[in-house]
Scaffold this motif. Sequence first.
Motif, PDB file in Angstrom:
ATOM      1  N   SER A   1       0.838  -1.203   0.000  1.00  0.00           N
ATOM      2  CA  SER A   1       0.000   0.000   0.000  1.00  0.00           C
ATOM      3  C   SER A   1       0.867   1.244   0.000  1.00  0.00           C
ATOM      4  CB  SER A   1      -0.917  -0.013   1.234  1.00  0.00           C
ATOM      5  OG  SER A   1      -1.644   1.188   1.319  1.00  0.00           O
ATOM      6  N   ILE A   2       1.871   1.273   0.868  1.00  0.00           N
ATOM      7  CA  ILE A   2       2.769   2.427   0.920  1.00  0.00           C
ATOM      8  C   ILE A   2       3.516   2.572  -0.390  1.00  0.00           C
ATOM      9  CG2 ILE A   2       4.802   3.396   2.060  1.00  0.00           C
ATOM     10  CD1 ILE A   2       3.831   2.060   4.639  1.00  0.00           C
ATOM     11  N   ALA A   3       3.976   1.447  -0.952  1.00  0.00           N
ATOM     12  CA  ALA A   3       4.719   1.487  -2.205  1.00  0.00           C
ATOM     13  C   ALA A   3       3.874   2.082  -3.319  1.00  0.00           C
ATOM     14  CB  ALA A   3       5.181   0.085  -2.587  1.00  0.00           C
ATOM     15  N   ARG A   4       2.612   1.690  -3.382  1.00  0.00           N
ATOM     16  CA  ARG A   4       1.744   2.210  -4.438  1.00  0.00           C
ATOM     17  C   ARG A   4       1.546   3.711  -4.269  1.00  0.00           C
ATOM     18  NH1 ARG A   4      -1.037  -2.671  -3.553  1.00  0.00           N
ATOM     19  NH2 ARG A   4      -2.665  -1.691  -2.310  1.00  0.00           N
TER      20      ARG A   4
ATOM     21  N   TYR B   1      14.139   3.476  -2.906  1.00  0.00           N
ATOM     22  CA  TYR B   1      15.153   4.494  -2.621  1.00  0.00           C
ATOM     23  C   TYR B   1      14.737   5.781  -3.336  1.00  0.00           C
ATOM     24  CZ  TYR B   1      17.738   0.643  -0.592  1.00  0.00           C
ATOM     25  OH  TYR B   1      18.107  -0.416   0.189  1.00  0.00           O
ATOM     26  N   LYS B   2      15.686   6.561  -3.825  1.00  0.00           N
ATOM     27  CA  LYS B   2      15.356   7.858  -4.429  1.00  0.00           C
ATOM     28  C   LYS B   2      14.698   7.696  -5.788  1.00  0.00           C
ATOM     29  CE  LYS B   2      19.041  10.237  -1.923  1.00  0.00           C
ATOM     30  NZ  LYS B   2      20.338  10.938  -2.021  1.00  0.00           N
ATOM     31  N   ASP B   3      15.004   6.615  -6.498  1.00  0.00           N
ATOM     32  CA  ASP B   3      14.359   6.395  -7.790  1.00  0.00           C
ATOM     33  C   ASP B   3      12.995   5.742  -7.573  1.00  0.00           C
ATOM     34  OD1 ASP B   3      15.422   4.024  -6.880  1.00  0.00           O
ATOM     35  OD2 ASP B   3      16.265   3.398  -8.801  1.00  0.00           O
ATOM     36  N   SER B   4      12.180   5.736  -8.616  1.00  0.00           N
ATOM     37  CA  SER B   4      10.849   5.144  -8.494  1.00  0.00           C
ATOM     38  C   SER B   4      10.937   3.622  -8.549  1.00  0.00           C
ATOM     39  CB  SER B   4       9.950   5.640  -9.624  1.00  0.00           C
ATOM     40  OG  SER B   4      10.371   5.096 -10.866  1.00  0.00           O
ATOM     41  N   ILE B   5       9.882   2.970  -8.089  1.00  0.00           N
ATOM     42  CA  ILE B   5       9.812   1.514  -8.169  1.00  0.00           C
ATOM     43  C   ILE B   5       9.841   1.081  -9.634  1.00  0.00           C
ATOM     44  CG2 ILE B   5       8.287  -0.466  -7.768  1.00  0.00           C
ATOM     45  CD1 ILE B   5       7.506   0.886  -5.103  1.00  0.00           C
ATOM     46  N   MET B   6       9.198   1.834 -10.498  1.00  0.00           N
ATOM     47  CA  MET B   6       9.203   1.526 -11.935  1.00  0.00           C
ATOM     48  C   MET B   6      10.635   1.544 -12.469  1.00  0.00           C
ATOM     49  SD  MET B   6       5.927   1.372 -13.263  1.00  0.00           S
ATOM     50  CE  MET B   6       5.870   2.165 -14.851  1.00  0.00           C
ATOM     51  N   ASP B   7      11.363   2.630 -12.183  1.00  0.00           N
ATOM     52  CA  ASP B   7      12.735   2.756 -12.692  1.00  0.00           C
ATOM     53  C   ASP B   7      13.648   1.685 -12.106  1.00  0.00           C
ATOM     54  OD1 ASP B   7      12.040   4.917 -14.227  1.00  0.00           O
ATOM     55  OD2 ASP B   7      12.805   6.423 -12.832  1.00  0.00           O
ATOM     56  N   SER B   8      13.472   1.391 -10.819  1.00  0.00           N
ATOM     57  CA  SER B   8      14.286   0.362 -10.152  1.00  0.00           C
ATOM     58  C   SER B   8      14.103  -1.002 -10.797  1.00  0.00           C
ATOM     59  CB  SER B   8      13.888   0.255  -8.675  1.00  0.00           C
ATOM     60  OG  SER B   8      14.814   0.892  -7.851  1.00  0.00           O
ATOM     61  N   THR B   9      12.845  -1.312 -11.120  1.00  0.00           N
ATOM     62  CA  THR B   9      12.532  -2.606 -11.733  1.00  0.00           C
ATOM     63  C   THR B   9      13.211  -2.735 -13.091  1.00  0.00           C
ATOM     64  OG1 THR B   9      10.392  -2.648 -10.599  1.00  0.00           O
ATOM     65  CG2 THR B   9      10.653  -4.105 -12.494  1.00  0.00           C
ATOM     66  N   VAL B  10      13.081  -1.701 -13.911  1.00  0.00           N
ATOM     67  CA  VAL B  10      13.685  -1.726 -15.251  1.00  0.00           C
ATOM     68  C   VAL B  10      15.206  -1.782 -15.154  1.00  0.00           C
ATOM     69  CG1 VAL B  10      13.990  -0.404 -17.376  1.00  0.00           C
ATOM     70  CG2 VAL B  10      11.716  -0.560 -16.318  1.00  0.00           C
ATOM     71  N   ASN B  11      15.786  -1.029 -14.197  1.00  0.00           N
ATOM     72  CA  ASN B  11      17.241  -1.028 -14.063  1.00  0.00           C
ATOM     73  C   ASN B  11      17.784  -2.397 -13.689  1.00  0.00           C
ATOM     74  OD1 ASN B  11      19.831   0.613 -13.906  1.00  0.00           O
ATOM     75  ND2 ASN B  11      19.795  -0.370 -11.900  1.00  0.00           N
ATOM     76  N   CYS B  12      17.026  -3.143 -12.872  1.00  0.00           N
ATOM     77  CA  CYS B  12      17.474  -4.493 -12.513  1.00  0.00           C
ATOM     78  C   CYS B  12      17.625  -5.352 -13.763  1.00  0.00           C
ATOM     79  CB  CYS B  12      16.496  -5.150 -11.540  1.00  0.00           C
ATOM     80  SG  CYS B  12      16.982  -6.821 -11.041  1.00  0.00           S
ATOM     81  N   ARG B  13      16.668  -5.250 -14.678  1.00  0.00           N
ATOM     82  CA  ARG B  13      16.714  -6.088 -15.884  1.00  0.00           C
ATOM     83  C   ARG B  13      17.740  -5.571 -16.893  1.00  0.00           C
ATOM     84  NH1 ARG B  13      13.354  -9.743 -14.412  1.00  0.00           N
ATOM     85  NH2 ARG B  13      11.182  -9.356 -13.786  1.00  0.00           N
TER      86      ARG B  13
ATOM     87  N   PRO C   1       7.741  -1.092   7.796  1.00  0.00           N
ATOM     88  CA  PRO C   1       7.712  -2.345   8.558  1.00  0.00           C
ATOM     89  C   PRO C   1       7.425  -3.518   7.629  1.00  0.00           C
ATOM     90  CG  PRO C   1       6.202  -0.698   9.473  1.00  0.00           C
ATOM     91  CD  PRO C   1       6.597  -0.231   8.113  1.00  0.00           C
ATOM     92  N   PHE C   2       8.172  -4.567   7.784  1.00  0.00           N
ATOM     93  CA  PHE C   2       7.936  -5.772   6.985  1.00  0.00           C
ATOM     94  C   PHE C   2       8.381  -6.994   7.772  1.00  0.00           C
ATOM     95  CE2 PHE C   2       9.428  -9.011   3.945  1.00  0.00           C
ATOM     96  CZ  PHE C   2       8.218  -9.288   3.355  1.00  0.00           C
ATOM     97  N   ALA C   3       7.428  -7.846   8.112  1.00  0.00           N
ATOM     98  CA  ALA C   3       7.720  -9.094   8.833  1.00  0.00           C
ATOM     99  C   ALA C   3       8.538  -8.855  10.099  1.00  0.00           C
ATOM    100  CB  ALA C   3       8.434 -10.083   7.912  1.00  0.00           C
ATOM    101  N   GLY C   4       8.241  -7.739  10.786  1.00  0.00           N
ATOM    102  CA  GLY C   4       8.923  -7.438  12.032  1.00  0.00           C
ATOM    103  C   GLY C   4      10.232  -6.701  11.875  1.00  0.00           C
ATOM    104  N   TRP C   5      10.582  -6.346  10.637  1.00  0.00           N
ATOM    105  CA  TRP C   5      11.833  -5.642  10.343  1.00  0.00           C
ATOM    106  C   TRP C   5      11.533  -4.286   9.727  1.00  0.00           C
ATOM    107  CZ3 TRP C   5      16.837  -7.884  10.902  1.00  0.00           C
ATOM    108  CH2 TRP C   5      16.836  -9.235  11.309  1.00  0.00           C
ATOM    109  N   SER C   6      12.456  -3.373   9.869  1.00  0.00           N
ATOM    110  CA  SER C   6      12.394  -2.110   9.145  1.00  0.00           C
ATOM    111  C   SER C   6      13.210  -2.274   7.875  1.00  0.00           C
ATOM    112  CB  SER C   6      12.974  -0.971  10.002  1.00  0.00           C
ATOM    113  OG  SER C   6      12.872   0.259   9.313  1.00  0.00           O
ATOM    114  N   MET C   7      12.517  -2.258   6.729  1.00  0.00           N
ATOM    115  CA  MET C   7      13.161  -2.579   5.454  1.00  0.00           C
ATOM    116  C   MET C   7      12.869  -1.486   4.422  1.00  0.00           C
ATOM    117  SD  MET C   7      14.676  -5.446   6.085  1.00  0.00           S
ATOM    118  CE  MET C   7      15.178  -5.943   4.426  1.00  0.00           C
ATOM    119  N   PRO C   8      13.776  -1.304   3.462  1.00  0.00           N
ATOM    120  CA  PRO C   8      13.538  -0.285   2.425  1.00  0.00           C
ATOM    121  C   PRO C   8      12.518  -0.753   1.389  1.00  0.00           C
ATOM    122  CG  PRO C   8      15.619  -1.420   2.018  1.00  0.00           C
ATOM    123  CD  PRO C   8      15.090  -1.956   3.322  1.00  0.00           C
ATOM    124  N   ILE C   9      11.469   0.044   1.179  1.00  0.00           N
ATOM    125  CA  ILE C   9      10.494  -0.281   0.139  1.00  0.00           C
ATOM    126  C   ILE C   9      10.972   0.263  -1.205  1.00  0.00           C
ATOM    127  CG2 ILE C   9       9.024   1.785   0.367  1.00  0.00           C
ATOM    128  CD1 ILE C   9       7.586  -1.735   0.084  1.00  0.00           C
TER     129      ILE C   9
END
Length: 414
Positions: free
Chosen positions: A12-15, A70-82, A60-68
Amino acid sequence: MRGGGLWQLGQSIARQLARPDHKKSSSASAAARRYFASGGDLKKTVLYDFHVEHGGKMVPFAGWSMPIQYKDSIMDSTVNCRENGSLFDVSHMCGLSLKGKDAIAFLEKLVIADVASLAPGTGSLTVFTNEKGGAIDDSVITKVTEDHIYLVVNAGCRDKDLAHIEEHMKAFKAKGGDVAWHIHDERSLLALQGPLAAPVLQHLTKDDLSKFYFGEFRILEINGATCFLTRTGYTGEDGFEISVPSENALDLAKALLEKSEGKIRLTGLGARDSLRLEAGLCLYGNDMEQHITPVEAGLTWAIGKRRRAEGGFLGAEVILKQLADGPTIRRVGFTSSGPPPRSHSEIQDASGANIGEVTSGGFSPCLKKNISMGYVKSGLHKAGTNVKLVVRGKAYDGVVTKMPFVPTKYYKPS
């Protein structure tokens, strides 16, 4: 990684963060405030400060504080991985070793894999099953030697998985079985994924990675630290999961990013979910749960041939019957029009009758269209079958589509 309300909050936060105007819904904002307010109760990986310094948006994720993200968008991050690569901190996941002359016999009582037939230094995805054949968790297991098994279980399932293993281990040992375990809380886990993963990692180890294939495992020196290296991942790309002593994790993360000359980026859980969905991979807690069997989930290939003949694991009677007769429901992929379907969206046939439910869905950053997966009645699972996907009360056209949506690029012998 999986599963549970914390994951739903993260999505939800990511969206909300991914929206161009960065406006958050009141419910997402309220949830974020509520969980962030209790942030002191969350566990932190050794890279927590590093994430924050690099603009990581921590959730919060499964009891941990985790990065959803960074400074780039989730869209850009996904494409950069590939296109280049990603470095994920997945230290919230639980690595453990089983050792002893009966370690394999013990583990085979709990999982569907033919562990005994694995060559030393190789591994496989498997599923821990319950007495009804349902999935307790999925896990990547590796036969290090004939008396040493290394496995990683999901963060959200850690407590129940460890309790389940411990309960059965006590009974097994009481009957004279030789098995012991060690939980690797002294280690951190990094996932290096994408086309630059191997060339960048090669700078930091003397071992020849060109002879190291998908699903294989080695213990080797990386950047001066003794690491467990598995050529695997959760993106569909070539890559590695690196179990590193926690005191060396920060130096290793810095070295990997430096050697990539900025092309490999720190990447959060938001893009990780997009990547695994594009690769057609299950998210435990969404696409697999206690009432879903490996056969229904499309993981029949993970049930070893010998195990199909002999059984011997929890829920084998149910699973072997499904193998013989076919399951009543099946996990399939979809592409669709309209807004992206989400978990729990209803699936209908052409006449409007309910035939199933979406378990994961979203907009594919790489394909630029809606993709999703879910369960439908057998007989309606074939690719090309037209369906309706209901989003916010309105039905939109969809079609059953083969997975993975994005072709996998696992590094295998040619």
